[in-house]
Design a protein around this motif. Structure first.
Motif, PDB file in Angstrom:
ATOM      1  N   SER A  76       0.830  -1.203   0.000  1.00 25.30           N
ATOM      2  CA  SER A  76       0.000   0.000   0.000  1.00 25.30           C
ATOM      3  C   SER A  76       0.865   1.255   0.000  1.00 25.30           C
ATOM      4  N   ALA A  77       1.922   1.260   0.815  1.00 29.74           N
ATOM      5  CA  ALA A  77       2.810   2.416   0.883  1.00 29.74           C
ATOM      6  C   ALA A  77       3.524   2.639  -0.439  1.00 29.74           C
ATOM      7  N   ASN A  78       3.979   1.569  -1.070  1.00 29.54           N
ATOM      8  CA  ASN A  78       4.653   1.700  -2.367  1.00 29.54           C
ATOM      9  C   ASN A  78       3.702   2.208  -3.440  1.00 29.54           C
ATOM     10  N   ALA A  79       2.440   1.810  -3.353  1.00 27.34           N
ATOM     11  CA  ALA A  79       1.454   2.297  -4.323  1.00 27.34           C
ATOM     12  C   ALA A  79       1.291   3.807  -4.212  1.00 27.34           C
ATOM     13  N   ARG A  80       1.419   4.334  -3.001  1.00 27.21           N
ATOM     14  CA  ARG A  80       1.273   5.773  -2.792  1.00 27.21           C
ATOM     15  C   ARG A  80       2.536   6.545  -3.148  1.00 27.21           C
ATOM     16  N   THR A  81       3.682   5.879  -3.136  1.00 32.43           N
ATOM     17  CA  THR A  81       4.932   6.639  -3.192  1.00 32.43           C
ATOM     18  C   THR A  81       5.921   6.244  -4.279  1.00 32.43           C
ATOM     19  N   SER A  82       5.640   5.224  -5.067  1.00 36.23           N
ATOM     20  CA  SER A  82       6.677   4.751  -5.987  1.00 36.23           C
ATOM     21  C   SER A  82       7.095   5.820  -7.003  1.00 36.23           C
ATOM     22  N   ILE A  83       6.139   6.593  -7.505  1.00 39.27           N
ATOM     23  CA  ILE A  83       6.493   7.666  -8.443  1.00 39.27           C
ATOM     24  C   ILE A  83       7.226   8.783  -7.700  1.00 39.27           C
ATOM     25  N   LEU A  84       6.732   9.129  -6.527  1.00 44.22           N
ATOM     26  CA  LEU A  84       7.372  10.167  -5.719  1.00 44.22           C
ATOM     27  C   LEU A  84       8.792   9.762  -5.347  1.00 44.22           C
ATOM     28  N   TRP A  85       9.004   8.480  -5.088  1.00 37.53           N
ATOM     29  CA  TRP A  85      10.338   7.985  -4.757  1.00 37.53           C
ATOM     30  C   TRP A  85      11.306   8.221  -5.919  1.00 37.53           C
ATOM     31  N   GLY A  86      10.854   7.984  -7.126  1.00 32.65           N
ATOM     32  CA  GLY A  86      11.701   8.232  -8.285  1.00 32.65           C
ATOM     33  C   GLY A  86      12.108   9.694  -8.386  1.00 32.65           C
ATOM     34  N   GLU A  87      11.177  10.593  -8.085  1.00 34.64           N
ATOM     35  CA  GLU A  87      11.492  12.026  -8.121  1.00 34.64           C
ATOM     36  C   GLU A  87      12.451  12.392  -6.987  1.00 34.64           C
ATOM     37  N   PHE A  88      12.303  11.732  -5.853  1.00 25.49           N
ATOM     38  CA  PHE A  88      13.202  11.948  -4.720  1.00 25.49           C
ATOM     39  C   PHE A  88      14.630  11.559  -5.119  1.00 25.49           C
ATOM     40  N   MET A  89      14.765  10.402  -5.751  1.00 28.53           N
ATOM     41  CA  MET A  89      16.084   9.931  -6.179  1.00 28.53           C
ATOM     42  C   MET A  89      16.699  10.875  -7.203  1.00 28.53           C
ATOM     43  N   SER A  90      15.901  11.334  -8.146  1.00 27.92           N
ATOM     44  CA  SER A  90      16.411  12.247  -9.174  1.00 27.92           C
ATOM     45  C   SER A  90      16.850  13.569  -8.565  1.00 27.92           C
ATOM     46  N   ALA A  91      16.056  14.098  -7.652  1.00 32.40           N
ATOM     47  CA  ALA A  91      16.391  15.375  -7.021  1.00 32.40           C
ATOM     48  C   ALA A  91      17.662  15.257  -6.197  1.00 32.40           C
ATOM     49  N   ALA A  92      17.895  14.090  -5.594  1.00 31.56           N
ATOM     50  CA  ALA A  92      19.092  13.885  -4.774  1.00 31.56           C
ATOM     51  C   ALA A  92      20.361  13.958  -5.607  1.00 31.56           C
ATOM     52  N   ASN A  93      20.263  13.643  -6.883  1.00 33.07           N
ATOM     53  CA  ASN A  93      21.436  13.706  -7.755  1.00 33.07           C
ATOM     54  C   ASN A  93      21.886  15.138  -8.018  1.00 33.07           C
ATOM     55  N   ALA A  94      20.984  16.087  -7.806  1.00 31.51           N
ATOM     56  CA  ALA A  94      21.306  17.477  -8.124  1.00 31.51           C
ATOM     57  C   ALA A  94      21.362  18.390  -6.910  1.00 31.51           C
ATOM     58  N   ASP A  95      21.037  17.885  -5.743  1.00 34.47           N
ATOM     59  CA  ASP A  95      20.967  18.727  -4.546  1.00 34.47           C
ATOM     60  C   ASP A  95      21.591  17.973  -3.375  1.00 34.47           C
ATOM     61  N   GLU A  96      22.666  18.509  -2.818  1.00 38.54           N
ATOM     62  CA  GLU A  96      23.371  17.833  -1.725  1.00 38.54           C
ATOM     63  C   GLU A  96      22.508  17.673  -0.491  1.00 38.54           C
ATOM     64  N   LYS A  97      21.704  18.676  -0.191  1.00 37.19           N
ATOM     65  CA  LYS A  97      20.842  18.604   0.986  1.00 37.19           C
ATOM     66  C   LYS A  97      19.805  17.499   0.846  1.00 37.19           C
ATOM     67  N   ILE A  98      19.248  17.358  -0.353  1.00 40.18           N
ATOM     68  CA  ILE A  98      18.286  16.284  -0.587  1.00 40.18           C
ATOM     69  C   ILE A  98      18.990  14.934  -0.536  1.00 40.18           C
ATOM     70  N   GLU A  99      20.222  14.880  -1.034  1.00 41.82           N
ATOM     71  CA  GLU A  99      20.994  13.639  -0.958  1.00 41.82           C
ATOM     72  C   GLU A  99      21.232  13.234   0.495  1.00 41.82           C
ATOM     73  N   GLU A 100      21.527  14.204   1.348  1.00 41.60           N
ATOM     74  CA  GLU A 100      21.707  13.924   2.777  1.00 41.60           C
ATOM     75  C   GLU A 100      20.419  13.376   3.383  1.00 41.60           C
ATOM     76  N   ALA A 101      19.305  13.998   3.018  1.00 40.88           N
ATOM     77  CA  ALA A 101      18.014  13.539   3.534  1.00 40.88           C
ATOM     78  C   ALA A 101      17.711  12.125   3.043  1.00 40.88           C
ATOM     79  N   LEU A 102      18.037  11.868   1.785  1.00 40.59           N
ATOM     80  CA  LEU A 102      17.815  10.535   1.214  1.00 40.59           C
ATOM     81  C   LEU A 102      18.660   9.495   1.943  1.00 40.59           C
ATOM     82  N   ASN A 103      19.911   9.818   2.201  1.00 39.45           N
ATOM     83  CA  ASN A 103      20.787   8.883   2.909  1.00 39.45           C
ATOM     84  C   ASN A 103      20.255   8.576   4.303  1.00 39.45           C
TER      85      ASN A 103
END
Length: 220
Positions: A113-140
């Motif tokens: 259920s959680a993946n159904a709500r977030t799988s697309i958002l997760w992809g955007e999170f991963m992409s944003a982390a590649n371009a923003d150090e702060k987001i990368e820290e949050a992702l880690n």
């Protein structure tokens, strides 16, 4: 407490509740905007319009990178914060299940259920982390918490007999994290057309088989 003090306390509690409801609405709108338009394509005014609040309200709940992390946390676990799933209401309920197979099915349903709500958002999170150090820290930080959640899950399943006591906890947790990842939902459900029920059953079956194989390999 005087009548006036009670009145002030009531008003303060009401304002706190209203602020929490507004923040939840902002994060829900942010999650939808990020999923639809991507991180770069999402603006704070756009989130404000979706949430039906002022841009100033969104800014007060920002910044944008913080909204991305908190929106994902809320969409996945039901509440934002740095605590693991075990600390959430759903996690506490699942932890109270004594039967191992029942626990495994309940966790699989929760993750599906959680993946159904977030799988697309997760992809955007991963992409944003590649371009923003702060987001990368949050992702880690998020990935570290996820690793701990899966470790705790495997340990609980070992205690309940679903996996052998000789199971390599670290290896089993890492593999479950891979099998149950949001990327898997994207491939199996969004791309291959599986229904949610089939996907949920697959999560449970894949986990059960993996835990059995890990225990067998360890014994061998």
């Amino acid at each position: 407490m005087t009548r006036q003090e009670k009145k002030r306390s009531y008003r303060s509690a009401l304002r706190t509740e209203q602020a929490a409801q507004t923040r939840r609405r902002v994060l829900e709108a942010a999650a939808a905007c990020f999923a639809e338009s991507g991180y770069a394509g999402t603006s704070l005014p756009g989130i404000a319009a979706r949430a039906e609040v002022s841009p100033e309200t969104v800014k007060a709940n920002g910044p944008k990178r913080g909204l991305l992390l908190n929106a994902f946390e809320q969409a996945f676990a039901g509440a934002e914060g740095e605590g693991g799933i075990a600390e959430s209401e759903a996690g506490a309920r699942i932890a109270g299940i004594a039967d191992g197979q029942a626990m495994l099915l309940e966790v699989a349903a929760f993750v599906a259920s959680a993946n159904a709500r977030t799988s697309i958002l997760w992809g955007e999170f991963m992409s944003a982390a590649n371009a923003d150090e702060k987001i990368e820290e949050a992702l880690n930080g998020l990935l570290e918490r996820r690793a701990l959640d899966y470790k705790a899950l495997v340990e609980a399943l070992v205690e309940r007999g679903v996996a052998s006591g000789s199971t390599d906890i670290r290896t089993a947790a890492a593999t479950l994290s891979f099998l149950w990842s949001p990327e898997g939902h994207q491939q199996l459900v969004l791309q291959s057309g599986w229904g949610q029920e089939r996907y949920t059953s697959w999560l449970a079956d894949a986990a059960r088989l993996h835990l059995q194989d890990t225990a067998g390999a360890t014994r061998g």
